[in-house]
Design a protein around this motif. Structure first.
Motif, PDB file in Angstrom:
ATOM      1  N   GLU A  68       0.831  -1.211   0.000  1.00  0.00           N
ATOM      2  CA  GLU A  68       0.000   0.000   0.000  1.00  0.00           C
ATOM      3  C   GLU A  68       0.860   1.254   0.000  1.00  0.00           C
ATOM      4  O   GLU A  68       0.570   2.223  -0.717  1.00  0.00           O
ATOM      5  CB  GLU A  68      -0.921  -0.014   1.221  1.00  0.00           C
ATOM      6  CG  GLU A  68      -2.069  -0.999   1.124  1.00  0.00           C
ATOM      7  CD  GLU A  68      -2.970  -0.715  -0.071  1.00  0.00           C
ATOM      8  OE1 GLU A  68      -3.374   0.452  -0.265  1.00  0.00           O
ATOM      9  OE2 GLU A  68      -3.254  -1.666  -0.824  1.00  0.00           O
ATOM     10  N   GLN A  69       1.927   1.251   0.787  1.00  0.00           N
ATOM     11  CA  GLN A  69       2.802   2.418   0.834  1.00  0.00           C
ATOM     12  C   GLN A  69       3.470   2.663  -0.513  1.00  0.00           C
ATOM     13  O   GLN A  69       3.646   3.817  -0.935  1.00  0.00           O
ATOM     14  CB  GLN A  69       3.856   2.220   1.935  1.00  0.00           C
ATOM     15  CG  GLN A  69       3.296   2.319   3.345  1.00  0.00           C
ATOM     16  CD  GLN A  69       4.280   1.834   4.386  1.00  0.00           C
ATOM     17  OE1 GLN A  69       4.632   0.660   4.421  1.00  0.00           O
ATOM     18  NE2 GLN A  69       4.730   2.735   5.238  1.00  0.00           N
ATOM     19  N   TRP A 118      -1.917  14.105  -0.231  1.00  0.00           N
ATOM     20  CA  TRP A 118      -1.694  15.048  -1.325  1.00  0.00           C
ATOM     21  C   TRP A 118      -2.219  16.439  -0.967  1.00  0.00           C
ATOM     22  O   TRP A 118      -1.547  17.440  -1.221  1.00  0.00           O
ATOM     23  CB  TRP A 118      -2.342  14.537  -2.606  1.00  0.00           C
ATOM     24  CG  TRP A 118      -2.156  15.483  -3.771  1.00  0.00           C
ATOM     25  CD1 TRP A 118      -3.128  16.098  -4.488  1.00  0.00           C
ATOM     26  CD2 TRP A 118      -0.905  15.917  -4.324  1.00  0.00           C
ATOM     27  NE1 TRP A 118      -2.566  16.885  -5.459  1.00  0.00           N
ATOM     28  CE2 TRP A 118      -1.198  16.795  -5.389  1.00  0.00           C
ATOM     29  CE3 TRP A 118       0.418  15.636  -4.028  1.00  0.00           C
ATOM     30  CZ2 TRP A 118      -0.209  17.414  -6.145  1.00  0.00           C
ATOM     31  CZ3 TRP A 118       1.417  16.258  -4.783  1.00  0.00           C
ATOM     32  CH2 TRP A 118       1.092  17.131  -5.832  1.00  0.00           C
ATOM     33  N   SER A 156       3.254   9.027   7.886  1.00  0.00           N
ATOM     34  CA  SER A 156       4.136   9.691   6.929  1.00  0.00           C
ATOM     35  C   SER A 156       5.003  10.723   7.640  1.00  0.00           C
ATOM     36  O   SER A 156       4.524  11.474   8.495  1.00  0.00           O
ATOM     37  CB  SER A 156       3.317  10.370   5.835  1.00  0.00           C
ATOM     38  OG  SER A 156       2.635   9.417   5.049  1.00  0.00           O
ATOM     39  N   ASP A 177      -4.626   7.890   3.815  1.00  0.00           N
ATOM     40  CA  ASP A 177      -5.270   7.988   2.509  1.00  0.00           C
ATOM     41  C   ASP A 177      -4.424   8.881   1.594  1.00  0.00           C
ATOM     42  O   ASP A 177      -4.035   9.985   1.986  1.00  0.00           O
ATOM     43  CB  ASP A 177      -6.679   8.570   2.655  1.00  0.00           C
ATOM     44  CG  ASP A 177      -7.447   8.537   1.352  1.00  0.00           C
ATOM     45  OD1 ASP A 177      -7.136   9.337   0.445  1.00  0.00           O
ATOM     46  OD2 ASP A 177      -8.368   7.706   1.245  1.00  0.00           O
ATOM     47  N   PRO A 178      -4.096   8.415   0.384  1.00  0.00           N
ATOM     48  CA  PRO A 178      -3.236   9.209  -0.495  1.00  0.00           C
ATOM     49  C   PRO A 178      -3.789  10.588  -0.811  1.00  0.00           C
ATOM     50  O   PRO A 178      -3.021  11.544  -0.960  1.00  0.00           O
ATOM     51  CB  PRO A 178      -3.112   8.352  -1.763  1.00  0.00           C
ATOM     52  CG  PRO A 178      -4.021   7.199  -1.605  1.00  0.00           C
ATOM     53  CD  PRO A 178      -4.411   7.094  -0.182  1.00  0.00           C
ATOM     54  N   GLU A 179      -5.103  10.720  -0.900  1.00  0.00           N
ATOM     55  CA  GLU A 179      -5.668  12.036  -1.204  1.00  0.00           C
ATOM     56  C   GLU A 179      -5.503  12.989  -0.030  1.00  0.00           C
ATOM     57  O   GLU A 179      -5.290  14.199  -0.229  1.00  0.00           O
ATOM     58  CB  GLU A 179      -7.141  11.901  -1.599  1.00  0.00           C
ATOM     59  CG  GLU A 179      -7.371  11.094  -2.874  1.00  0.00           C
ATOM     60  CD  GLU A 179      -6.592  11.634  -4.071  1.00  0.00           C
ATOM     61  OE1 GLU A 179      -6.398  12.864  -4.163  1.00  0.00           O
ATOM     62  OE2 GLU A 179      -6.168  10.817  -4.911  1.00  0.00           O
ATOM     63  N   LYS A 228       2.259   1.890  -3.514  1.00  0.00           N
ATOM     64  CA  LYS A 228       1.273   2.463  -4.446  1.00  0.00           C
ATOM     65  C   LYS A 228       1.093   3.951  -4.191  1.00  0.00           C
ATOM     66  O   LYS A 228       1.042   4.761  -5.137  1.00  0.00           O
ATOM     67  CB  LYS A 228      -0.071   1.739  -4.299  1.00  0.00           C
ATOM     68  CG  LYS A 228      -0.097   0.355  -4.896  1.00  0.00           C
ATOM     69  CD  LYS A 228      -1.510  -0.180  -5.045  1.00  0.00           C
ATOM     70  CE  LYS A 228      -2.195  -0.370  -3.712  1.00  0.00           C
ATOM     71  NZ  LYS A 228      -3.538  -1.009  -3.847  1.00  0.00           N
ATOM     72  N   THR A 229       0.999   4.325  -2.923  1.00  0.00           N
ATOM     73  CA  THR A 229       0.823   5.736  -2.594  1.00  0.00           C
ATOM     74  C   THR A 229       2.067   6.541  -2.962  1.00  0.00           C
ATOM     75  O   THR A 229       1.962   7.653  -3.496  1.00  0.00           O
ATOM     76  CB  THR A 229       0.520   5.896  -1.098  1.00  0.00           C
ATOM     77  OG1 THR A 229      -0.681   5.190  -0.777  1.00  0.00           O
ATOM     78  CG2 THR A 229       0.330   7.361  -0.731  1.00  0.00           C
ATOM     79  N   VAL A 245       6.599   7.652   3.089  1.00  0.00           N
ATOM     80  CA  VAL A 245       5.164   7.584   2.827  1.00  0.00           C
ATOM     81  C   VAL A 245       4.530   6.509   3.709  1.00  0.00           C
ATOM     82  O   VAL A 245       4.972   5.360   3.718  1.00  0.00           O
ATOM     83  CB  VAL A 245       4.897   7.292   1.343  1.00  0.00           C
ATOM     84  CG1 VAL A 245       3.395   7.178   1.078  1.00  0.00           C
ATOM     85  CG2 VAL A 245       5.512   8.388   0.474  1.00  0.00           C
ATOM     86  N   LEU A 262       2.143   9.792  -5.443  1.00  0.00           N
ATOM     87  CA  LEU A 262       2.566  11.109  -4.983  1.00  0.00           C
ATOM     88  C   LEU A 262       3.824  11.575  -5.701  1.00  0.00           C
ATOM     89  O   LEU A 262       3.976  12.769  -5.978  1.00  0.00           O
ATOM     90  CB  LEU A 262       2.787  11.090  -3.473  1.00  0.00           C
ATOM     91  CG  LEU A 262       1.540  10.807  -2.626  1.00  0.00           C
ATOM     92  CD1 LEU A 262       1.896  10.796  -1.143  1.00  0.00           C
ATOM     93  CD2 LEU A 262       0.442  11.827  -2.898  1.00  0.00           C
TER      94      LEU A 262
END
Length: 343
Positions: free
Chosen positions: A242-243, A335, A303, A330-332, A245-246, A326, A250
Motif C-alpha cells: 500500500e505504501q 496530497w 508519513s 489515505d493518499p488524497e 502504491k501511494t 510515505v 505522490l
C-alpha cells in the motif's frame, strides 16, 4: 518454505510448531538459563524470541540472520570483524551515521575509508577494498546501485544495506552479496516503536563471526523489541504494498508541481525524495504540514518528512531536498497536505 512467496514467508516463518504449542512466539524475558541445556546466557546464546525473528528474516533474505540492539549496531559488528588496517568503500551519498562511524574508525587508525559515487559501477568494480558497503536505494538521494555487477566483479566482502528496499523488493544475497543489513527499526518493525538491527549472511561462517561480534560488543536486542519486530514483519508485505502504491502516485504528482524542482523515486518502495529551490522553502514545508509529521526516521505507518541537509554529515545533500517516508494514510489526504504546505 522454498516454494512459498515472500508474503507467505513473512507470516509463516519463525512460528512454534507442534501440538499444544502457542500460535505466536512468546516474549522470553530472561538473561540466563538453568545449567544442562543448549543455552547458558542470553547475550551469547540468544532467546526463543530472537531466534524466531532471525528465522523469519533469514528465510526472507535467504541466509543466516542475527539480531542486534539497533541498525547502527550491525555496522559496528561488521567493522568489528575486520582486521586492523582493512580498507572500506562506502557511497558518497549514504546514511550519514554509517559514513560517520566509518570515518571515526579511520581516525582511530582501524581502517581506511574511500567514498565512491553510488552509480559509478565501474569504480566499485575496480575498487580493491576489503569491504564494500552498499546502499540501494541510497539514503536520502534514492539512487539504485548495480549490486550484482559489483558483487560479481570485486574480491572484497560486499555488504548491502537493504533497509529501504526490504527483501520484498530485492534480495542482495541472491545477487552475490555476502551480508545484508537492516535497520529493523524501520519497515520491518513498521510502527516507529522500537530500535533493532539485523544482519543476514550468505555463509554460516560469516554469520558466526557476526554473532561473536554481537557477544563481544554486547549489542543485543531487547525481548520486547524482538517480539515487536517479529509482529511487525507479519504485516510488512501488505503495508509496503500500500505504501508503494501511494508513493508512486505522490511522486508522479510532485513531479508536476511548479514548486518542486526534482523528484527522486527509484520506481519501487515507499521512500520519495523531492527538491525545492531553497532550504528555506523546504523548511517552510516541514513547518506547514499538518497530517505529515516533520520528523526523522522512516518506514512507519505514519508519513514523515525531513530536510536532510540540516544534519551533520549531510552537507553534500541538496539544501532543498526533502526525504519523504510515505505512510498508510489515505493518499488524497496526504496530497492535500502536501499541496497546502507547498503553497
Amino acid at each position: 518454505m522454498d516454494d512459498w512467496t515472500p508474503r507467505t514467508i513473512a507470516i509463516a516463518a519463525g512460528r512454534p510448531h507442534g501440538p499444544g504449542e502457542p500460535l505466536n512466539t512468546p516474549i522470553v524475558a530472561t538473561s540466563t538459563f538453568e545449567a544442562g541445556g543448549d543455552s547458558v546466557y542470553a547475550r551469547s546464546d540468544g532467546t526463543e524470541t530472537w531466534h524466531a525473528l532471525e528465522e523469519a528474516v533469514g528465510a526472507l533474505e535467504g541466509g543466516h540472520a542475527t539480531s542486534f540492539g539497533s541498525g547502527v549496531a550491525t555496522l559496528s559488528a561488521v567493522l568489528d570483524t575486520l582486521p586492523v588496517g582493512s580498507s572500506v568503500a562506502v557511497p558518497t551519498f549514504s546514511y550519514a551515521v554509517t559514513r560517520g562511524a566509518m570515518h571515526h574508525a579511520e581516525k582511530m587508525g582501524r581502517i581506511t575509508v574511500t567514498e565512491l559515487e553510488p552509480t559509478d559501477t565501474q569504480a566499485w568494480v575496480d575498487c580493491d577494498a576489503d569491504l564494500l558497503w552498499l546502499e540501494s536505494p541510497t539514503n536520502p538521494t534514492l539512487e539504485v546501485m548495480e549490486i550484482e555487477t559489483i558483487a560479481r566483479g570485486t574480491r572484497g566482502c560486499v555488504v548491502v544495506d537493504n533497509t529501504f528496499a526490504t527483501p520484498l523488493h530485492q534480495q542482495p544475497l541472491k545477487l552475490g552479496a555476502d551480508i545484508v543489513v537492516h535497520s529493523a527499526t524501520k519497515l520491518i518493525g513498521g510502527h516507529s516503536d522500537l530500535l533493532l538491527g539485523i544482519t543476514v549472511a550468505a555463509d554460516e561462517t560469516i554469520a558466526a563471526e557476526l554473532r561473536g561480534a554481537r557477544t563481544r560488543i554486547g549489542s543485543t536486542p531487547g525481548a520486547l523489541e524482538a517480539w515487536l519486530a517479529l509482529r511487525g514483519l507479519r504485516t510488512m508485505p501488505v503495508r509496503l504494498a500500500e505504501q508503494t502504491k501511494t508513493a508512486a502516485l505522490l511522486a508522479s504528482r510532485l513531479a508536476e508541481h511548479p514548486a518542486v524542482t526534482k523528484v527522486r523515486y527509484p520506481g519501487f518502495g515507499m521512500m520519495v525524495s523531492f527538491e525545492l529551490a531553497t532550504a528555506e522553502a523546504a523548511d517552510q514545508v516541514c513547518s506547514a504540514v499538518r497530517l505529515i509529521r516533520a520528523a526523522t526516521s522512516l518506514g512507519g505507518v505514519e508519513s514523515l518528512v525531513e530536510r536532510r541537509a540540516w544534519l551533520p554529515g549531510e552537507e553534500r545533500v541538496p539544501a532543498g531536498l526533502l526525504r519523504f517516508s510515505v505512510g498508510l494514510e489515505d493518499p488524497e489526504d496526504l496530497w492535500r497536505d502536501l499541496v497546502t504546505a507547498l503553497g
